[in-house]
Design a protein around this motif. Structure first.
Motif, PDB file in Angstrom:
ATOM      1  N   ALA A   1      28.671  49.186  32.378  1.00 33.77           N
ATOM      2  CA  ALA A   1      28.745  50.615  32.676  1.00 33.77           C
ATOM      3  C   ALA A   1      28.685  51.401  31.374  1.00 33.77           C
ATOM      4  CB  ALA A   1      30.029  50.959  33.422  1.00 33.77           C
ATOM      5  N   PRO A   2      28.225  52.666  31.428  1.00 32.99           N
ATOM      6  CA  PRO A   2      28.315  53.527  30.233  1.00 32.99           C
ATOM      7  C   PRO A   2      29.779  53.674  29.819  1.00 32.99           C
ATOM      8  CG  PRO A   2      26.892  54.508  31.914  1.00 32.99           C
ATOM      9  CD  PRO A   2      27.590  53.358  32.573  1.00 32.99           C
ATOM     10  N   ILE A   3      30.046  53.644  28.530  1.00 29.89           N
ATOM     11  CA  ILE A   3      31.416  53.721  28.052  1.00 29.89           C
ATOM     12  C   ILE A   3      31.953  55.142  28.080  1.00 29.89           C
ATOM     13  CG2 ILE A   3      30.779  53.973  25.622  1.00 29.89           C
ATOM     14  CD1 ILE A   3      33.752  51.929  26.969  1.00 29.89           C
ATOM     15  N   SER A   4      31.100  56.115  27.816  1.00 27.77           N
ATOM     16  CA  SER A   4      31.516  57.527  27.804  1.00 27.77           C
ATOM     17  C   SER A   4      31.552  58.047  29.245  1.00 27.77           C
ATOM     18  CB  SER A   4      30.541  58.352  26.962  1.00 27.77           C
ATOM     19  OG  SER A   4      30.936  59.685  26.888  1.00 27.77           O
ATOM     20  N   PRO A   5      32.546  58.855  29.608  1.00 24.78           N
ATOM     21  CA  PRO A   5      33.519  59.576  28.779  1.00 24.78           C
ATOM     22  C   PRO A   5      34.888  58.902  28.698  1.00 24.78           C
ATOM     23  CG  PRO A   5      33.527  60.514  30.962  1.00 24.78           C
ATOM     24  CD  PRO A   5      32.576  59.350  31.007  1.00 24.78           C
ATOM     25  N   ALA A   6      34.952  57.600  28.806  1.00 24.82           N
ATOM     26  CA  ALA A   6      36.255  56.932  28.778  1.00 24.82           C
ATOM     27  C   ALA A   6      36.921  57.079  27.409  1.00 24.82           C
ATOM     28  CB  ALA A   6      36.088  55.457  29.112  1.00 24.82           C
ATOM     29  N   THR A   7      38.246  57.105  27.421  1.00 29.34           N
ATOM     30  CA  THR A   7      39.024  57.139  26.173  1.00 29.34           C
ATOM     31  C   THR A   7      39.914  55.909  26.027  1.00 29.34           C
ATOM     32  OG1 THR A   7      40.834  58.362  27.224  1.00 29.34           O
ATOM     33  CG2 THR A   7      39.081  59.664  26.204  1.00 29.34           C
ATOM     34  N   LEU A   8      40.200  55.255  27.148  1.00 26.15           N
ATOM     35  CA  LEU A   8      41.094  54.085  27.145  1.00 26.15           C
ATOM     36  C   LEU A   8      40.467  52.983  27.978  1.00 26.15           C
ATOM     37  CD1 LEU A   8      43.907  52.762  26.561  1.00 26.15           C
ATOM     38  CD2 LEU A   8      44.699  53.830  28.696  1.00 26.15           C
ATOM     39  N   LEU A   9      40.500  51.770  27.437  1.00 30.89           N
ATOM     40  CA  LEU A   9      40.006  50.588  28.141  1.00 30.89           C
ATOM     41  C   LEU A   9      41.170  49.608  28.301  1.00 30.89           C
ATOM     42  CD1 LEU A   9      37.851  48.561  29.199  1.00 30.89           C
ATOM     43  CD2 LEU A   9      37.355  48.023  26.801  1.00 30.89           C
ATOM     44  N   VAL A  10      41.408  49.169  29.525  1.00 29.37           N
ATOM     45  CA  VAL A  10      42.472  48.222  29.829  1.00 29.37           C
ATOM     46  C   VAL A  10      41.874  47.000  30.512  1.00 29.37           C
ATOM     47  CG1 VAL A  10      44.547  47.804  31.209  1.00 29.37           C
ATOM     48  CG2 VAL A  10      44.272  49.986  30.027  1.00 29.37           C
ATOM     49  N   VAL A  11      42.235  45.815  30.039  1.00 18.35           N
ATOM     50  CA  VAL A  11      41.793  44.566  30.659  1.00 18.35           C
ATOM     51  C   VAL A  11      43.024  43.844  31.191  1.00 18.35           C
ATOM     52  CG1 VAL A  11      40.563  42.386  30.332  1.00 18.35           C
ATOM     53  CG2 VAL A  11      39.890  44.403  29.004  1.00 18.35           C
ATOM     54  N   ARG A  12      42.946  43.410  32.461  1.00 23.88           N
ATOM     55  CA  ARG A  12      44.089  42.727  33.068  1.00 23.88           C
ATOM     56  C   ARG A  12      43.638  41.953  34.297  1.00 23.88           C
ATOM     57  NH1 ARG A  12      45.747  45.446  37.736  1.00 23.88           N
ATOM     58  NH2 ARG A  12      45.313  47.684  37.892  1.00 23.88           N
ATOM     59  N   ASP A  13      44.509  41.105  34.793  1.00 29.21           N
ATOM     60  CA  ASP A  13      44.290  40.510  36.102  1.00 29.21           C
ATOM     61  C   ASP A  13      44.493  41.605  37.147  1.00 29.21           C
ATOM     62  OD1 ASP A  13      44.125  38.073  37.971  1.00 29.21           O
ATOM     63  OD2 ASP A  13      46.038  38.983  38.558  1.00 29.21           O
ATOM     64  N   ARG A  14      43.592  41.672  38.120  1.00 31.05           N
ATOM     65  CA  ARG A  14      43.632  42.790  39.071  1.00 31.05           C
ATOM     66  C   ARG A  14      44.990  42.910  39.754  1.00 31.05           C
ATOM     67  NH1 ARG A  14      38.980  45.078  41.327  1.00 31.05           N
ATOM     68  NH2 ARG A  14      37.839  43.163  40.812  1.00 31.05           N
ATOM     69  N   GLY A  15      45.547  41.805  40.186  1.00 29.82           N
ATOM     70  CA  GLY A  15      46.823  41.839  40.887  1.00 29.82           C
ATOM     71  C   GLY A  15      48.022  41.579  40.000  1.00 29.82           C
ATOM     72  N   LEU A  16      47.805  41.438  38.685  1.00 32.44           N
ATOM     73  CA  LEU A  16      48.872  41.135  37.723  1.00 32.44           C
ATOM     74  C   LEU A  16      49.634  39.871  38.117  1.00 32.44           C
ATOM     75  CD1 LEU A  16      50.276  44.744  37.164  1.00 32.44           C
ATOM     76  CD2 LEU A  16      48.677  43.488  35.711  1.00 32.44           C
ATOM     77  N   ALA A  17      48.958  38.956  38.811  1.00 33.89           N
ATOM     78  CA  ALA A  17      49.624  37.777  39.352  1.00 33.89           C
ATOM     79  C   ALA A  17      49.160  36.475  38.733  1.00 33.89           C
ATOM     80  CB  ALA A  17      49.402  37.714  40.862  1.00 33.89           C
ATOM     81  N   ARG A  18      48.086  36.514  37.903  1.00 33.27           N
ATOM     82  CA  ARG A  18      47.560  35.293  37.302  1.00 33.27           C
ATOM     83  C   ARG A  18      47.385  35.484  35.802  1.00 33.27           C
ATOM     84  NH1 ARG A  18      42.653  33.111  41.230  1.00 33.27           N
ATOM     85  NH2 ARG A  18      43.672  33.507  43.229  1.00 33.27           N
ATOM     86  N   ALA A  19      47.441  34.375  35.100  1.00 33.69           N
ATOM     87  CA  ALA A  19      47.162  34.377  33.659  1.00 33.69           C
ATOM     88  C   ALA A  19      46.633  33.001  33.290  1.00 33.69           C
ATOM     89  CB  ALA A  19      48.414  34.721  32.854  1.00 33.69           C
ATOM     90  N   GLY A  20      46.048  32.921  32.095  1.00 30.54           N
ATOM     91  CA  GLY A  20      45.489  31.657  31.636  1.00 30.54           C
ATOM     92  C   GLY A  20      45.808  31.421  30.180  1.00 30.54           C
ATOM     93  N   PHE A  21      44.865  30.824  29.477  1.00 33.82           N
ATOM     94  CA  PHE A  21      45.048  30.450  28.083  1.00 33.82           C
ATOM     95  C   PHE A  21      43.861  30.954  27.276  1.00 33.82           C
ATOM     96  CE2 PHE A  21      46.893  27.436  31.012  1.00 33.82           C
ATOM     97  CZ  PHE A  21      48.222  27.477  30.645  1.00 33.82           C
ATOM     98  N   ASP A  22      43.995  30.979  25.965  1.00 32.72           N
ATOM     99  CA  ASP A  22      42.915  31.480  25.108  1.00 32.72           C
ATOM    100  C   ASP A  22      41.838  30.402  25.001  1.00 32.72           C
ATOM    101  OD1 ASP A  22      41.365  32.940  23.411  1.00 32.72           O
ATOM    102  OD2 ASP A  22      42.712  32.827  21.694  1.00 32.72           O
ATOM    103  N   GLU A  23      41.191  30.156  26.122  1.00 34.48           N
ATOM    104  CA  GLU A  23      40.173  29.119  26.243  1.00 34.48           C
ATOM    105  C   GLU A  23      39.073  29.604  27.177  1.00 34.48           C
ATOM    106  OE1 GLU A  23      43.707  25.701  26.209  1.00 34.48           O
ATOM    107  OE2 GLU A  23      42.431  25.994  27.992  1.00 34.48           O
ATOM    108  N   GLU A  24      37.863  29.110  26.976  1.00 39.09           N
ATOM    109  CA  GLU A  24      36.770  29.402  27.899  1.00 39.09           C
ATOM    110  C   GLU A  24      37.114  28.852  29.276  1.00 39.09           C
ATOM    111  OE1 GLU A  24      34.157  31.190  27.488  1.00 39.09           O
ATOM    112  OE2 GLU A  24      34.295  31.539  25.325  1.00 39.09           O
TER     113      GLU A  24
END
Length: 264
Positions: free
Chosen positions: A226-249
């Motif tokens: 998507a075009p980045i503008s006019p965003a000012t803040l970018l947040v990356v997360r699990d959609r449901g905040l219920a899962r996580a992983g490791f710093d691995e592919e």
């Protein structure tokens, strides 16, 4: 005095009920223990009663990874880890070798080791607080007994996503804790943002026009540019905040790219 003893016994009984087994010993951060787990037993209703051991974690202050590696069943192992705080509230449950969650969303799987990569077993990450009590339950769902190496270790998380400016090029971050938000300042960015992620998390990159924007634009594995503008803040997360992983592919690691190449 008698009332105090009665109360202590009542609390101990409550803890055993919540944890599913009495505490077998201590596991210090930076060390490992060898655990003999009995086989699972089938109940009359067809469900399994796993072999269980519980350990109290000692010495954590900051990011800690706990894990269990089968030394006996190896690729046929069916293990699950559950982390509790001192109030016996679940802090995380292992689901598979590449991610963990807030609950046991899937039955424990015996996943084959890929290639020559050492078996990582099952793992989960959490942010320990000094002086707080934590308990680690390891369960064996296999019909045979298993010998397991149970460990706890400090680790350094991926440093990306602490609110730094992101205006060009690529960044590679990772969602390594349950409920984690990675944040980037994109107020000065132009062009097009692409999210690259392949793994078990329901990962989204949210583009906010302002910190209070109620309807951010969401990028995911399907709508990934998507075009980045006019965003000012970018947040990356699990959609449901219920899962996580490791710093691995194929686990918790993701890549963000800003370029002048239009989206398809």
């Amino acid at each position: 005095m008698e009332k105090g003893i009665t109360l202590a016994l009542a609390l101990a009984g409550c803890g055993e009920l919540q944890l599913g087994a009495p505490v077998s010993g201590e596991l210090r951060v930076g060390e490992s223990v060898s655990v003999e787990l009995p086989p699972a037993e089938e109940r009359p209703d067809g469900t399994l009663r796993p072999g269980v051991k519980v350990y109290r974690l000692v010495g954590g202050d900051g990011p800690v990874r706990v894990g269990a590696v089968s030394a006996q069943l190896e690729g046929r192992a069916r293990l699950r880890l559950t982390l509790y705080d001192g109030n016996y509230v679940v802090q995380g449950v292992s689901v598979a070798r590449n991610h963990f969650a807030l609950g046991p969303e899937l039955a424990p799987l015996g996943l084959e080791t890929l290639g020559l990569t050492p078996d990582p077993g099952i793992r989960l990450n959490f942010k320990a607080q000094a002086g707080k009590a934590y308990y680690l339950k390891v369960e064996n769902f296999a019909p045979a007994g298993d010998t397991v190496s149970l460990y706890a270790e400090d680790f350094t998380p991926n440093p990306r996503g602490q609110g730094e400016a992101f205006s060009s090029g690529t960044v590679t971050g990772a969602i390594e804790f349950l409920g984690e938000f990675d944040r980037y300042d994109v107020a000065s960015a132009t062009g097009y943002l692409r999210l690259s992620y392949s793994g078990p998390l329901d990962l989204v990159a949210l583009l906010y026009g302002s910190p209070s924007d109620p309807t951010p634009l969401a990028l995911d594995s399907v709508y990934a540019c998507a075009p980045i503008s006019p965003a000012t803040l970018l947040v990356v997360r699990d959609r449901g905040l219920a899962r996580a992983g490791f710093d691995e592919e194929g686990s918790g690691r993701y890549t963000l790219e800003l370029s002048n190449t239009p989206c398809p």
